[in-house]
Design an enzyme around this catalytic site. Structure first.
Site, PDB file in Angstrom:
ATOM      1  N   GLU A 112       0.717  -1.018  -0.004  1.00 28.78           N
ATOM      2  CA  GLU A 112       0.097   0.012   0.138  1.00 28.78           C
ATOM      3  C   GLU A 112       0.966   1.490  -0.007  1.00 28.78           C
ATOM      4  OE1 GLU A 112      -4.146  -1.274   2.244  1.00 28.78           O
ATOM      5  OE2 GLU A 112      -2.182  -1.014   3.374  1.00 28.78           O
ATOM      6  N   GLU A 132      -3.864  -9.922   3.440  1.00 28.74           N
ATOM      7  CA  GLU A 132      -4.400  -9.385   4.718  1.00 28.74           C
ATOM      8  C   GLU A 132      -5.504 -10.500   5.080  1.00 28.74           C
ATOM      9  OE1 GLU A 132      -3.524  -7.232   2.602  1.00 28.74           O
ATOM     10  OE2 GLU A 132      -2.937  -5.309   3.517  1.00 28.74           O
TER      11      GLU A 132
END
Ligand code: DAK
Length: 258
Positions: A112, A132
């Site tokens: 990210e 995740e």
């Protein structure tokens, strides 16, 4: 400046380099690291014309610090969003270009953060993914918003739903990164690009970046109007006069930064 989590250096004039410095934990991004970066950005924005972010060891950053996350509550996450979502937003909108020199794993929050940089140069050893969901959570600092914008909705869903880790060549093919180089050449090549950028007229770089970032979510017509206002504004700078004159006089321009 050197601290425990981050090393800030200036390898060349006008080029700042942030190095994640927790290789024994694959540069997992804990709150302390995020705070250190956040505090340094204002200084870097003033002192440099280009920022490079990289990691020490075999990872760029292998994600948010899982141990730290394991005790964090929803409330705490909302409270520290300045250092998660909004830190990435700050990097993305820094007034100078930011290049990620991705030396190894860029997973979860590390991926990210790399997506928040303006340009991504990766070593052949780099690996990318948003895994995740394997942990019972989901990307929470821009992953579900940015990955589809880079590689398309279908492929983003595939990577997020499966947790698949991809290599640098696949990432390049998908459009997640801009270049792949031999591992040993990563910093040399990144510095080459940073050097070119740092010699451009800084106000033109700043407004061009703003024109791209600010208009990505606008209808084209609004974006064109925004671009026109910034492009016209640059004609009031000395650097524009100098750049145009230098071309006509067949010489190299000497930009002053105003
Ligand atoms: N966090 C903490 N420690 C980590 C870590 C991580 N993400 N990744 C690696 N480490 C640590 C390992 O625990 C190990 O420490 P010791 O056991 O030696 O003390 C050391 O780094 C070396 O790792 P390995 O021994 O595992 O190394 P390998 O080469 O065998 O494996 C690996 C490399 C990258 C495949 C593996 O380490 C791995 O799978 N790491 C976890 C990758 C991952 O799942 N990343 C995503 C994390 S979740 C949010 C905002 C953001 C997020 C969530 C919410 N909100 C605003 C709400 C973001 C979430 C994430 O990023």
């Amino acid at each position: 400046m050197e601290s425990r989590r981050i090393i800030l250096s200036y390898p060349e004039e006008n080029v700042a380099l942030i190095t994640f410095n927790r290789p024994e934990k694959l540069n997992a991004l804990d709150l302390e690291t995020r705070k250190e970066i956040s505090f340094l950005l204002d200084e870097i924005e003033e002192d440099a014309r280009c920022l490079i972010i990289t990691g020490k060891g075999k990872a760029f950053a292998a994600g948010a610090d899982i141990k730290e996350m394991s005790t964090r509550t929803s409330f705490e996450y909302l409270k520290i969003s300045k250092y998660t979502t909004w830190l990435n937003h700050k990097i993305e909108n820094l007034e100078i270009p930011v290049i990620a020199a991705i030396n190894g794993y860029a997973l979860g929050a590390g991926c990210e953060l790399a997506m928040s940089c303006d340009i991504r140069i990766a070593s052949k050893k780099a690996r990318f993914g948003l895994p995740e969901l394997n942990l019972g959570i989901m990307p929470g600092a821009g992953g579900t918003q940015k990955l589809p914008r880079f590689i398309g909705i279908g492929m983003a869903k595939r990577l997020i739903f499966t947790g698949e880790i991809i290599n640098a060549n696949v990432a390049l093919r998908l459009g997640l990164i801009e270049e792949v180089v031999e591992h040993e050449r990563l910093m040399e090549r990144t510095l080459e690009i940073a050097r070119i950028i740092s010699r451009k007229p800084p106000l033109a770089i700043k407004l061009a970046k703003r024109a791209i970032n600010a208009t990505m979510s606008m209808p084209l017509e609004e974006g064109l109007k925004y671009e026109l206002s910034l492009a016209a504004l640059l004609f009031s700078t000395e650097d524009a006069r100098e750049g145009l004159r230098a071309f006509i006089e067949k010489r190299e321009p000497e930009f002053k930064g105003y």
